[in-house]
Design a protein around this motif. Structure first.
Motif, PDB file in Angstrom:
ATOM      1  N   SER A   1     -11.926  -3.383  -1.205  1.00 46.46           N
ATOM      2  CA  SER A   1     -11.661  -2.821  -1.783  1.00 46.46           C
ATOM      3  C   SER A   1     -10.672  -3.784  -2.138  1.00 46.46           C
ATOM      4  O   SER A   1      -9.861  -4.520  -1.546  1.00 46.46           O
TER       5      SER A   1
ATOM      6  N   ARG B   1      -4.645  -1.245  -7.001  1.00 49.17           N
ATOM      7  CA  ARG B   1      -6.124  -1.577  -5.880  1.00 49.17           C
ATOM      8  C   ARG B   1      -7.130  -0.677  -7.092  1.00 49.17           C
ATOM      9  O   ARG B   1      -7.073  -0.255  -7.645  1.00 49.17           O
TER      10      ARG B   1
ATOM     11  N   LEU C   1      -6.853  -5.650  -3.649  1.00 50.82           N
ATOM     12  CA  LEU C   1      -5.131  -5.489  -3.857  1.00 50.82           C
ATOM     13  C   LEU C   1      -4.364  -6.867  -3.980  1.00 50.82           C
ATOM     14  O   LEU C   1      -4.875  -7.618  -3.563  1.00 50.82           O
TER      15      LEU C   1
ATOM     16  N   SER D   1       0.929  -0.949  -0.163  1.00 49.19           N
ATOM     17  CA  SER D   1      -0.357  -0.117  -0.167  1.00 49.19           C
ATOM     18  C   SER D   1       0.399   0.977   0.363  1.00 49.19           C
ATOM     19  O   SER D   1       0.504   2.202  -0.465  1.00 49.19           O
TER      20      SER D   1
END
Length: 288
Positions: A92, A35, A94, A11
């Protein structure tokens, strides 16, 4: 390495502001971090040999007759260039996407014991939960991006370790087959290369089989086993993907795109395009 730690590392490399509904970063050669902030509908694309590790969210990938559903901690390993349809099922989302270099895999051939080379029932796309060793190697690969010097010195070594761990993993059967130049998997990989080099020319399966030194019946059988499709269908998928690229990037009319990828009938092209993408080709024309 725990998955939570890898999520934190990945991230950090994403841009602060999303580009629409998606964020991407390429912190080191051969690695992409992706993402998606919202679920998506199925989209068609071409996967090169690649490892996709889902860190958060969920994804579904359809390759030929196979459909894979991936959740956090699960990997998809694709060994051959394959047309796919994929969608984000849970945001979300990722993921780490790592390029798989077949040449690197083959460099490991002499170091792998024959007892480890079982590749029965292997296909060009397989899934498995990432083991701690693979997660650790991927974590170190992501961390290398913090130091250009570390990346330059250690990047190739860490990449080779990742390839080794994929080669030895339960879902690495197709890679284990590809390290032998005389394997069926290698023959099909060469055939895919021939098809991709000239998508405009009609395929003659017996000729293609001869080029990779297989009988026509054996070639057809192994092509379908490995790719979950036929040579003709594979070529059609490539033609339609390339036509869409020509239309969306501008400079090509529907008729020109059809002829450019090998269709003799624009009407047939339009029917097959709409069947695949859900819209007529005219709807995908770039603004002029």
């Amino acid at each position: 390495m725990h998955l939570e730690r890898l999520i934190e590392q990945a991230s950090r490399h994403l841009p602060a502001a999303p580009n629409g509904q998606q964020q991407t970063a390429q912190p080191i050669d051969g690695l992409q971090i992706v993402r998606h902030h919202v679920p998506s509908t199925f989209e068609a694309s071409l996967y090169e040999p690649v490892l996709c590790l889902v860190l958060e969210g969920g994804k579904q990938v359809a390759i030929g007759e196979q459909t894979f559903s991936l959740s956090p901690g699960e990997c998809l390993l694709v060994s051959h260039g394959m047309p796919v349809r994929s969608r984000i099922t849970k945001a979300s989302y990722l993921a780490l996407v790592v390029e798989v270099d077949i040449a690197t895999v083959r460099e490991l051939y002499d170091k792998i014991a024959d007892s480890a080379l079982d590749s029965k029932r292997a296909r060009s796309a397989q899934t498995h939960r990432a083991d701690p060793g693979l997660l650790d190697a991927l974590g170190r690969y992501v961390a290398l991006a913090q130091s250009p010097v570390d990346a330059k010195v250690l990047g190739s070594l860490t990449s080779k370790e990742i390839h080794y761990r994929l080669l030895m993993a339960p879902f690495g059967g197709m890679l284990r087959s590809l390290i032998r130049h005389d394997s069926n998997a290698s023959a099909i990989a060469r055939a895919i290369g021939f098809i991709r080099d000239d998508i405009r020319s009609p395929i003659a399966v017996p000729d293609l089989a001869r080029r990779v030194r297989m009988s026509a019946s054996s070639f057809h059988k192994h092509f379908r086993t490995i790719t979950s499709t036929t040579p003709l269908q594979y070529q059609k998928e490539l033609r339609l993907l390339e036509a869409r690229r020509l239309l969306t990037t501008g400079g090509a009319s529907v008729t020109a795109a059809a002829f450019d990828v090998g269709y003799e009938s624009p009407s047939q092209f339009s029917r097959e395009y709409a069947r695949k993408f859900g819209v007529p080709p005219s709807q995908d024309l770039a603004p002029g």
